[in-house]
Design a protein around this motif. Structure first.
Motif, mmCIF file in Angstrom:
data_model
loop_
_atom_site.group_PDB
_atom_site.id
_atom_site.type_symbol
_atom_site.label_atom_id
_atom_site.label_comp_id
_atom_site.label_asym_id
_atom_site.label_seq_id
_atom_site.Cartn_x
_atom_site.Cartn_y
_atom_site.Cartn_z
ATOM 1 N N UNK A 1 -2.113 27.627 -13.492
ATOM 2 C CA UNK A 1 -1.167 27.033 -12.404
ATOM 3 C C UNK A 1 -2.108 27.108 -11.113
ATOM 4 N N UNK A 2 -2.171 25.933 -10.277
ATOM 5 C CA UNK A 2 -2.611 25.780 -9.127
ATOM 6 C C UNK A 2 -2.474 26.912 -8.293
ATOM 7 N N UNK A 3 -3.576 27.570 -7.693
ATOM 8 C CA UNK A 3 -3.159 28.820 -6.450
ATOM 9 C C UNK A 3 -2.960 27.984 -5.213
ATOM 10 N N UNK A 4 -1.678 28.359 -4.475
ATOM 11 C CA UNK A 4 -1.535 27.801 -3.305
ATOM 12 C C UNK A 4 -1.067 28.642 -2.356
ATOM 13 N N UNK A 5 -1.703 29.813 -2.603
ATOM 14 C CA UNK A 5 -1.342 31.111 -1.572
ATOM 15 C C UNK A 5 -0.433 31.916 -2.243
ATOM 16 N N UNK B 1 2.933 20.579 -0.879
ATOM 17 C CA UNK B 1 2.980 20.782 -2.251
ATOM 18 C C UNK B 1 4.161 21.818 -2.472
ATOM 19 N N UNK B 2 4.915 21.226 -3.526
ATOM 20 C CA UNK B 2 5.631 22.198 -4.341
ATOM 21 C C UNK B 2 5.174 23.132 -5.293
ATOM 22 N N UNK B 3 5.090 24.463 -4.912
ATOM 23 C CA UNK B 3 4.337 25.032 -5.867
ATOM 24 C C UNK B 3 5.609 25.961 -6.979
ATOM 25 N N UNK B 4 5.581 25.560 -8.261
ATOM 26 C CA UNK B 4 6.510 25.879 -9.307
ATOM 27 C C UNK B 4 6.428 27.400 -9.829
ATOM 28 N N UNK B 5 5.338 28.231 -9.451
ATOM 29 C CA UNK B 5 5.074 29.481 -9.985
ATOM 30 C C UNK B 5 6.332 30.441 -9.656
ATOM 31 N N UNK C 1 0.789 -1.256 0.214
ATOM 32 C CA UNK C 1 -0.126 0.155 0.062
ATOM 33 C C UNK C 1 0.852 1.215 0.138
ATOM 34 N N UNK C 2 0.112 2.608 -0.108
ATOM 35 C CA UNK C 2 1.214 3.818 -0.145
ATOM 36 C C UNK C 2 -0.138 4.751 0.200
ATOM 37 N N UNK C 3 0.709 5.945 0.938
ATOM 38 C CA UNK C 3 -0.042 7.125 1.341
ATOM 39 C C UNK C 3 0.644 8.298 0.834
ATOM 40 N N UNK C 4 -0.284 9.028 -0.216
ATOM 41 C CA UNK C 4 0.372 10.290 -0.823
ATOM 42 C C UNK C 4 0.690 11.247 0.293
ATOM 43 N N UNK C 5 1.717 11.811 0.514
ATOM 44 C CA UNK C 5 2.044 12.643 1.550
ATOM 45 C C UNK C 5 2.460 14.154 0.978
ATOM 46 N N UNK C 6 3.093 14.213 -0.424
ATOM 47 C CA UNK C 6 3.304 15.433 -0.999
ATOM 48 C C UNK C 6 3.296 15.256 -2.492
ATOM 49 N N UNK C 7 3.336 16.405 -3.101
ATOM 50 C CA UNK C 7 3.113 16.324 -4.796
ATOM 51 C C UNK C 7 3.444 17.738 -5.254
ATOM 52 N N UNK C 8 3.477 17.595 -6.758
ATOM 53 C CA UNK C 8 3.770 19.096 -7.343
ATOM 54 C C UNK C 8 2.197 19.678 -7.414
ATOM 55 N N UNK C 9 2.438 21.235 -7.256
ATOM 56 C CA UNK C 9 1.245 21.595 -7.678
ATOM 57 C C UNK C 9 0.772 21.364 -9.254
ATOM 58 N N UNK C 10 -0.687 21.323 -9.386
ATOM 59 C CA UNK C 10 -1.000 20.901 -10.588
ATOM 60 C C UNK C 10 -1.282 22.066 -11.557
ATOM 61 N N UNK C 11 -1.082 21.989 -12.757
ATOM 62 C CA UNK C 11 -1.349 22.953 -14.038
ATOM 63 C C UNK C 11 -2.386 22.099 -14.863
ATOM 64 N N UNK C 12 -2.951 22.977 -15.899
ATOM 65 C CA UNK C 12 -3.996 22.099 -16.809
ATOM 66 C C UNK C 12 -3.116 21.865 -17.861
#
Length: 779
Positions: A578-582, A673-677, A545-556
């Protein structure tokens, strides 16, 4: 009484005569094991016999107990170089023992396994040995310039075997009865061709053909075409290859145009190590891989001024070089005296052709002629590809010379499993007990031809290994042809495995992990368990099994697959949606500096799509972020092969160092989340300011490595495991892998990356098999 390998015998037998039945399991057929046993037993004065049965070797021996014990010890310790002895089982002989003085013989193989469990090893093809090369170029030898010279230590294996046990009558060589001279070698225990199943000579073996010419005349005709700038389709070990002069600019350009392969690099075959060094800067790891028995294509930094045509490896400073894999290749290179492009015999996107008639149909208009022979190709095998990265040699494509050698899985499969793999760089795997057999690289499953090739390879490997799948593992994505195939296959149980869990599980399984680990999976796209597209993932996982604990921010992805083919669209996706993370968006004025480079109608259409959410699936993809960065730097607006933008970005970075660009970590939906903006904003801003592209490309790689280290540091501080498995196609990027691994190791973490299994989607099936086996154990 049963004794383990090398174990003690009963006290009453220490000085007396004993009789034993011995079974040797592993890769022990097609590797000269029976001749080795015959020589060893004869030297020790033992009586009895040896034979192949199913996928193992069985011995019946009788003689002094000390001699029998020595035999058992040496079966593993002194096994032939191509052998892989995994188990030696010794038992009292139940039948009549061989009488004293009867000698030791090689007996006719038995077709049955006698109900004994265990995977049967299929030996990979092996490059030509030095002894056979000496004969090939010795005018006094009867096999002088014979393109099919081989012996027990080299030559075709997986591509000629029709069934096990491995004997000539169960290979394609059954079509070529041995002449008296070859038969004498084949039956002489002192000869290195003793039971070398593909043995042949010009008098009894396969022959070359070119139109109405045969033998040496056919070879010379083909060489004349290559020498004059033409392209020749050559029937190789695992299928057809296209060959041309690697120094001829026009020939290489014609090959690209005809094969419909505008930019993806070609591999170059050279005659020897010295020639390879003239083309590439080879590390010690690269040299070891180049000269190994598998003879893969080795990706290495290209030397300037080597004379290789620019069209061989456009857009990258790396070149793929490899040594001759067959006597025919040795002859071509010796006669022509120049490096040759040797690439798969197909049009781009299609599987390589293996038989003459389909090859002529598929490659007419690509090749200027066909150099063929009458030895059938039983199984399709492309060339393997590896890339040395520091202390690790990454397998990019596992095929000829490497597949189908089995790999261990940490948790044994209690029922036989087939893992269907992914869609791109496809492989499948069969698993039973503690072993998984990773099938050869199929290619991309994008049409019926590729699917047919997959199905044929699966049927062959099932028959040869004896693994009859009862459980099917597959990807979550319903659109993958591999998933559709898996769902249609009769099975007792189906196990869906998330794409990125399979990636990191493949790395963990190769390293024998059966406990929790932290997985970092960076690739293009894979379907997440939430129904969205993933690709930049941090997972706390084990094999079940796995548990997602982190990711890159999304983009369309504007236009879905269209954004994958056009990185410029992907860049617009980040700029407009780009996904808004603040944090702030990319400033409009700065974004316009990029948008002005593109056709206005495209920019307007993409912006409208993003704002309305029309055909714009969102993805948390590291691979798509590489695409966007490459487009923003003007390195790649359109991609003609998967990963082209990332290759351009790595090439632009070169070997220079750079400080990281700004980056930001945030929280969203309970995940880190890593925000690449901020990264993309700085990339654009500094591009507009005129900063060198090489510096910015290097800085981008450094940023992703630092962001990864930041993500990992926080999740480990929160209690995640300190063993990190890096996987996914993005880690084929040497710079990203090296810098990420270094930063993680500075944190005191144990960092693992796959070597025998591709980190790209070619390793997905092995990961699926490992996960399925673990879940079966769990019940």
């Amino acid at each position: 009484m049963r004794v383990a390998a090398g174990g003690a015998t009963a006290a009453s037998e220490v000085s007396g005569r004993v009789a034993r039945a011995i079974t040797v399991c592993g890769r022990v057929q097609g590797v000269g094991f029976r001749p080795f046993v015959h020589r060893l037993a004869t030297r020790l004065g033992l009586d009895g016999w040896v034979l192949n049965t199913g996928g193992r070797v069985e011995l019946t021996v009788a003689g002094p107990s000390a001699a029998v014990r020595t035999l058992v010890e040496r079966l593993r310790a002194e096994a032939p170089p191509l052998a892989d002895v995994r188990r030696v089982a010794v038992a009292d002989l139940s039948g009549s023992p061989p009488p004293p003085g009867s000698g030791f013989t090689v007996r006719v193989s038995a077709r049955s396994d006698g109900g004994k469990p265990g995977t049967r090893d299929i030996p990979p093809d092996v490059t030509t040995c030095e002894a056979c090369l000496r004969e090939l170029f010795d005018p006094a030898d009867r096999r002088y310039r014979y393109p099919f010279v081989n012996c027990v230590d080299c030559g075709p294996r997986a591509t000629v075997i029709e069934d096990l046990p491995y004997d000539r009558e169960r290979t394609v060589m059954r079509h070529f009865p041995l002449c008296a001279a070859c038969a004498a070698e084949y039956t002489d225990p002192a000869d290195r061709r003793f039971h070398a199943e593909p043995v042949a000579c010009p008098g009894c073996g396969p022959l070359l053909a070119w139109e109405d010419l045969t033998g040496e005349a056919a070879l010379r005709a083909a060489e004349s075409v290559v020498d004059s700038g033409g392209i020749v389709a050559v029937k190789g070990l695992g299928g057809f290859q296209l060959v041309c002069d690697a120094t001829d600019v026009r020939a290489v350009d014609r090959l690209r145009a005809r094969k419909r392969r505008p930019a993806k690099p070609f591999a170059v075959m050279v005659s020897d190590v010295a020639a390879a060094r003239r083309l590439a800067r080879l590390s010690s790891a690269g040299l070891a891989a180049l000269t190994s028995q598998a003879a893969p294509v080795v990706l290495a930094p290209a030397r300037q001024g080597s004379g290789i045509a620019p069209g061989v490896h456009p857009g990258t400073e790396h070149i793929g070089v490899f040594l001759p894999t067959t006597p025919l290749h040795h002859l071509l290179l010796r006669d022509l005296g120049k490096p040759l492009v040797v690439t798969s015999g197909n049009r781009s996107g299609e599987p390589i052709t293996t038989a003459e008639s389909p090859a002529r149909e598929a490659l007419t208009g690509v090749a200027d002629g066909f150099l063929v022979h009458d030895r059938p190709v039983r199984a399709r095998y492309d060339d393997s590809v590896v890339r040395p990265v520091g202390r690790t040699v990454l397998t990019v494509r596992r095929a000829r010379g490497l597949a189908p050698a089995p790999l261990a899985v940490p948790v044994a499969a209690t029922r036989p499993v087939v893992a269907a793999g992914a869609q791109l760089k496809h492989t499948f795997a069969l698993a039973e007990g503690s072993l998984a057999v990773l099938g050869p690289h199929t290619g991309d499953l994008e049409d019926v031809l590729a699917l047919d090739a997959f199905e044929a390879a699966h049927a062959d490997l099932v028959r040869l290994t004896g693994i009859e799948p009862r459980v099917v593992a597959h990807d979550l994505h319903p659109g993958y042809l591999s998933t559709q195939w898996a769902r249609a296959l009769p099975a007792e149980q189906r196990i869906a495995v998330q794409h990125h869990h399979a990636h990191v599980a493949a790395c963990a399984a190769e390293h024998g992990l059966d406990h929790p680990f932290l997985g970092v999976a960076y690739d293009g796209l894979g379907l997440g368990d939430d129904g969205t597209l993933w690709g930049g993932e941090i997972l706390v996982a084990d094999l079940t099994r796995y548990r997602r604990v982190g990711r890159f921010a999304t983009a369309p992805l504007p236009g879905g697959a269209a954004a994958v083919r056009r990185p410029a669209r992907m860049a617009l996706g980040y700029l407009y949606g780009a996904e808004q993370t603040g944090g702030p968006r990319v400033p409009i004025a700065l974004a316009e500096s990029f948008v002005r480079r593109l056709p206005p109608e495209e920019a307007r259409a993409v912006r409208t799509m993003v704002e309305r959410g029309v055909n714009c699936p969102r993805a948390s993809s590291a691979g798509r972020l590489f695409d966007a960065a490459a487009a923003l730097l003007g390195l790649c607006d359109d991609a003609t092969y998967e990963g082209q933008a990332a290759v351009a970005l790595e090439t632009a970075a070169g070997e220079g160092s750079a400080e990281a660009l700004p980056w930001r970590l945030a929280r969203a939906g309970g995940l880190l989340v890593y925000d690449p903006v901020p990264t993309l904003t700085a990339l654009l801003d500094r591009t507009v300011a005129g900063e060198r592209t090489a510096v910015l490309a290097a800085a981008f790689h450094r940023t992703l490595a630092k962001a990864t280290a930041g993500l990992v540091q926080q999740v480990v501080a929160a209690g995640a495991p300190s063993t990190v498995c890096l996987s996914g196609g993005c880690f084929q990027n040497a710079r990203l892998l090296t810098e990420t691994r270094s930063l993680l190791e500075e944190q005191g973490l144990r960092v693992l990356v796959s070597s025998a299994v591709p980190v790209n989607d070619g390793g997905i099936s092995y990961g699926q098999a490992a996960v399925a086996a673990a879940r079966l154990q769990e019940g």
